[in-house]
Scaffold this motif. Structure first.
Motif, PDB file in Angstrom:
ATOM      1  N   ARG A  61       0.907  -1.315  -0.128  1.00 56.59           N
ATOM      2  CA  ARG A  61       0.256   0.566  -0.348  1.00 56.59           C
ATOM      3  C   ARG A  61       0.526   1.149  -0.053  1.00 56.59           C
ATOM      4  O   ARG A  61       0.637   2.317  -0.219  1.00 56.59           O
ATOM      5  N   ASN A  62       2.072   1.111   0.876  1.00 54.57           N
ATOM      6  CA  ASN A  62       2.944   2.413   0.651  1.00 54.57           C
ATOM      7  C   ASN A  62       3.825   1.566   0.263  1.00 54.57           C
ATOM      8  O   ASN A  62       4.939   1.258   1.246  1.00 54.57           O
ATOM      9  N   VAL A  63       4.028   2.444  -1.171  1.00 56.94           N
ATOM     10  CA  VAL A  63       5.564   1.733  -1.262  1.00 56.94           C
ATOM     11  C   VAL A  63       6.645   3.048  -1.043  1.00 56.94           C
ATOM     12  O   VAL A  63       6.488   4.689  -0.866  1.00 56.94           O
ATOM     13  N   PRO A  64       7.932   2.488  -0.160  1.00 57.10           N
ATOM     14  CA  PRO A  64       9.163   3.180   0.222  1.00 57.10           C
ATOM     15  C   PRO A  64       9.069   3.895  -0.979  1.00 57.10           C
ATOM     16  O   PRO A  64       9.357   4.149  -1.701  1.00 57.10           O
ATOM     17  N   GLU A  65       9.861   5.296  -0.579  1.00 59.02           N
ATOM     18  CA  GLU A  65      10.418   6.339  -1.290  1.00 59.02           C
ATOM     19  C   GLU A  65      11.539   5.476  -2.223  1.00 59.02           C
ATOM     20  O   GLU A  65      12.019   5.709  -3.294  1.00 59.02           O
ATOM     21  N   SER A  66      12.323   5.256  -1.354  1.00 58.09           N
ATOM     22  CA  SER A  66      13.564   4.559  -1.769  1.00 58.09           C
ATOM     23  C   SER A  66      13.564   3.528  -2.821  1.00 58.09           C
ATOM     24  O   SER A  66      14.110   2.568  -3.456  1.00 58.09           O
ATOM     25  N   SER A  67      12.026   2.984  -3.227  1.00 56.13           N
ATOM     26  CA  SER A  67      12.160   1.753  -3.875  1.00 56.13           C
ATOM     27  C   SER A  67      11.782   2.449  -5.276  1.00 56.13           C
ATOM     28  O   SER A  67      11.918   1.526  -6.238  1.00 56.13           O
ATOM     29  N   VAL A  68      11.127   3.251  -5.561  1.00 53.19           N
ATOM     30  CA  VAL A  68      10.737   4.052  -6.942  1.00 53.19           C
ATOM     31  C   VAL A  68      12.171   4.261  -7.942  1.00 53.19           C
ATOM     32  O   VAL A  68      12.094   5.520  -7.114  1.00 53.19           O
ATOM     33  N   GLU A  69      12.312   3.907  -8.387  1.00 55.61           N
ATOM     34  CA  GLU A  69      14.256   4.107  -9.606  1.00 55.61           C
ATOM     35  C   GLU A  69      13.545   5.601 -10.637  1.00 55.61           C
ATOM     36  O   GLU A  69      14.788   6.082 -10.043  1.00 55.61           O
ATOM     37  N   LEU A  70      12.733   5.121 -10.197  1.00 62.90           N
ATOM     38  CA  LEU A  70      12.428   6.929 -11.545  1.00 62.90           C
ATOM     39  C   LEU A  70      12.061   7.800 -10.956  1.00 62.90           C
ATOM     40  O   LEU A  70      12.288   9.200 -11.196  1.00 62.90           O
ATOM     41  N   LEU A  71      11.929   8.336  -9.133  1.00 60.11           N
ATOM     42  CA  LEU A  71      12.133   9.601  -9.107  1.00 60.11           C
ATOM     43  C   LEU A  71      13.356  10.268  -9.200  1.00 60.11           C
ATOM     44  O   LEU A  71      13.857  11.283  -8.796  1.00 60.11           O
ATOM     45  N   GLN A  72      14.608   9.502  -8.791  1.00 57.56           N
ATOM     46  CA  GLN A  72      15.736  10.016  -8.808  1.00 57.56           C
ATOM     47  C   GLN A  72      16.099  10.369 -10.528  1.00 57.56           C
ATOM     48  O   GLN A  72      16.901  11.413 -10.456  1.00 57.56           O
ATOM     49  N   LEU A  73      15.111  10.464 -11.627  1.00 58.11           N
ATOM     50  CA  LEU A  73      15.193  11.018 -12.582  1.00 58.11           C
ATOM     51  C   LEU A  73      14.180  12.539 -13.266  1.00 58.11           C
ATOM     52  O   LEU A  73      15.013  12.827 -13.972  1.00 58.11           O
ATOM     53  N   LEU A  74      13.894  12.642 -11.584  1.00 62.42           N
ATOM     54  CA  LEU A  74      13.054  13.931 -12.103  1.00 62.42           C
ATOM     55  C   LEU A  74      14.134  14.960 -12.141  1.00 62.42           C
ATOM     56  O   LEU A  74      15.353  15.185 -11.635  1.00 62.42           O
ATOM     57  N   SER A  75      13.171  16.303 -12.866  1.00 66.42           N
ATOM     58  CA  SER A  75      14.643  17.408 -12.781  1.00 66.42           C
ATOM     59  C   SER A  75      14.237  18.256 -11.443  1.00 66.42           C
ATOM     60  O   SER A  75      13.567  17.695 -10.098  1.00 66.42           O
ATOM     61  N   ARG A  76      15.138  18.670 -11.252  1.00 61.08           N
ATOM     62  CA  ARG A  76      15.146  19.555  -9.789  1.00 61.08           C
ATOM     63  C   ARG A  76      13.612  20.102  -9.581  1.00 61.08           C
ATOM     64  O   ARG A  76      12.795  19.801  -7.890  1.00 61.08           O
ATOM     65  N   PRO A  77      13.234  21.305 -10.263  1.00 56.11           N
ATOM     66  CA  PRO A  77      12.151  21.643 -10.023  1.00 56.11           C
ATOM     67  C   PRO A  77      10.902  21.014  -9.909  1.00 56.11           C
ATOM     68  O   PRO A  77       9.950  20.457  -8.603  1.00 56.11           O
ATOM     69  N   VAL A  78      10.696  19.880 -10.809  1.00 58.54           N
ATOM     70  CA  VAL A  78       9.632  18.662  -9.894  1.00 58.54           C
ATOM     71  C   VAL A  78      10.135  17.864  -9.000  1.00 58.54           C
ATOM     72  O   VAL A  78       8.693  17.777  -8.908  1.00 58.54           O
ATOM     73  N   ARG A  79      11.342  17.887  -8.512  1.00 54.05           N
ATOM     74  CA  ARG A  79      11.419  17.515  -7.460  1.00 54.05           C
ATOM     75  C   ARG A  79      11.399  18.021  -6.316  1.00 54.05           C
ATOM     76  O   ARG A  79      10.260  17.527  -5.083  1.00 54.05           O
ATOM     77  N   ILE A  80      11.428  19.094  -6.094  1.00 54.96           N
ATOM     78  CA  ILE A  80      11.644  20.109  -4.906  1.00 54.96           C
ATOM     79  C   ILE A  80       9.557  20.399  -5.229  1.00 54.96           C
ATOM     80  O   ILE A  80       8.934  20.271  -3.624  1.00 54.96           O
ATOM     81  N   GLU A  81       9.012  20.286  -6.185  1.00 54.59           N
ATOM     82  CA  GLU A  81       7.218  19.976  -6.287  1.00 54.59           C
ATOM     83  C   GLU A  81       6.856  19.341  -5.289  1.00 54.59           C
ATOM     84  O   GLU A  81       5.252  18.799  -4.739  1.00 54.59           O
ATOM     85  N   LEU A  82       7.524  18.161  -6.020  1.00 51.41           N
ATOM     86  CA  LEU A  82       6.793  16.712  -5.072  1.00 51.41           C
ATOM     87  C   LEU A  82       7.079  16.526  -3.620  1.00 51.41           C
ATOM     88  O   LEU A  82       6.125  16.194  -2.710  1.00 51.41           O
ATOM     89  N   ASP A  83       7.910  16.562  -3.340  1.00 48.92           N
ATOM     90  CA  ASP A  83       8.509  17.170  -2.005  1.00 48.92           C
ATOM     91  C   ASP A  83       8.009  18.183  -1.622  1.00 48.92           C
ATOM     92  O   ASP A  83       7.419  17.893  -0.305  1.00 48.92           O
ATOM     93  N   TYR A  84       8.095  19.177  -1.917  1.00 52.00           N
ATOM     94  CA  TYR A  84       6.320  20.347  -1.229  1.00 52.00           C
ATOM     95  C   TYR A  84       5.084  19.232  -1.023  1.00 52.00           C
ATOM     96  O   TYR A  84       4.485  19.379   0.026  1.00 52.00           O
ATOM     97  N   SER A  85       4.758  19.286  -1.959  1.00 53.46           N
ATOM     98  CA  SER A  85       3.642  18.121  -2.064  1.00 53.46           C
ATOM     99  C   SER A  85       3.136  17.330  -1.254  1.00 53.46           C
ATOM    100  O   SER A  85       2.298  17.101  -0.190  1.00 53.46           O
ATOM    101  N   HIS A  86       4.086  16.359  -0.870  1.00 54.84           N
ATOM    102  CA  HIS A  86       4.182  14.958  -0.148  1.00 54.84           C
ATOM    103  C   HIS A  86       4.077  16.196   1.325  1.00 54.84           C
ATOM    104  O   HIS A  86       3.404  15.080   2.019  1.00 54.84           O
ATOM    105  N   SER A  87       4.769  16.565   2.039  1.00 51.98           N
ATOM    106  CA  SER A  87       5.012  17.657   2.679  1.00 51.98           C
ATOM    107  C   SER A  87       4.710  18.209   3.352  1.00 51.98           C
ATOM    108  O   SER A  87       3.346  18.169   4.594  1.00 51.98           O
ATOM    109  N   ARG A  88       3.277  18.992   2.182  1.00 52.86           N
ATOM    110  CA  ARG A  88       2.598  19.446   3.161  1.00 52.86           C
ATOM    111  C   ARG A  88       1.155  18.858   3.151  1.00 52.86           C
ATOM    112  O   ARG A  88       0.320  19.188   4.124  1.00 52.86           O
ATOM    113  N   ALA A  89       1.284  17.889   2.201  1.00 55.04           N
ATOM    114  CA  ALA A  89      -0.046  16.572   3.153  1.00 55.04           C
ATOM    115  C   ALA A  89       0.524  15.976   4.508  1.00 55.04           C
ATOM    116  O   ALA A  89      -0.673  16.043   5.322  1.00 55.04           O
TER     117      ALA A  89
END
Length: 120
Positions: free
Chosen positions: A85-113
C-alpha cells in the motif's frame, strides 16, 4: 439459409480486409496484455509464497510455540500489505530521474499533505 456477408465491390473487399486485420491485431494485443498482467501477478505471488515458506521453515526448525508462530506470520502479512500500500520512496528508482524543479514540487506536495491537518 446462408447468413454470410460477402463483399461485392473492390472497395468493400479492401474494407473487409482492413477491418479483419485491425481486429486481429487488437485481439492479439488484448490477449498479450492480459497474459503479461497475469504473469506479473503470478511472479509477485510466487515471491511472497517463497518468503513465507522460508519463514515457516525457520520457525518450524527453532522450537517456537504455535501461538508465537501465528503472531509472527500475521505480523509478516501485515508488514507486506503495508509495503504494497505504501511503497517506500527508496523503492521508486524513477524518482531519481526527476528534474530538480519537479522534485522540489513533489517534496513540497508530500510535506504539505502531512502539514495540512496541523494548519488549524
Amino acid at each position: 439459409a446462408n447468413s454470410s456477408v460477402n463483399p461485392v465491390s473492390q472497395p468493400e473487399y479492401w474494407f473487409a480486409v482492413v477491418v479483419s486485420s485491425v481486429s486481429f491485431v487488437l485481439t492479439a494485443y488484448f490477449v498479450s496484455t492480459i497474459t503479461t498482467s497475469m504473469t506479473r501477478l503470478q511472479l509477485l505471488n510466487t515471491q511472497s509464497s517463497r518468503q513465507f515458506n522460508i519463514l515457516n521453515r525457520y520457525l518450524g526448525g527453532h522450537d517456537i510455540s504455535v501461538e508465537l508462530k501465528q503472531r509472527i506470520q500475521r505480523n509478516a502479512e501485515f508488514a507486506i500489505d503495508e509495503l504494497r500500500r505504501n511503497v517506500p520512496e527508496s523503492s521508486v528508482e524513477l524518482l531519481q530521474l526527476l528534474s530538480r524543479p519537479v522534485r522540489i514540487e513533489l517534496d513540497y506536495s508530500h510535506s504539505r499533505a502531512y502539514m495540512l491537518p496541523y494548519s488549524g
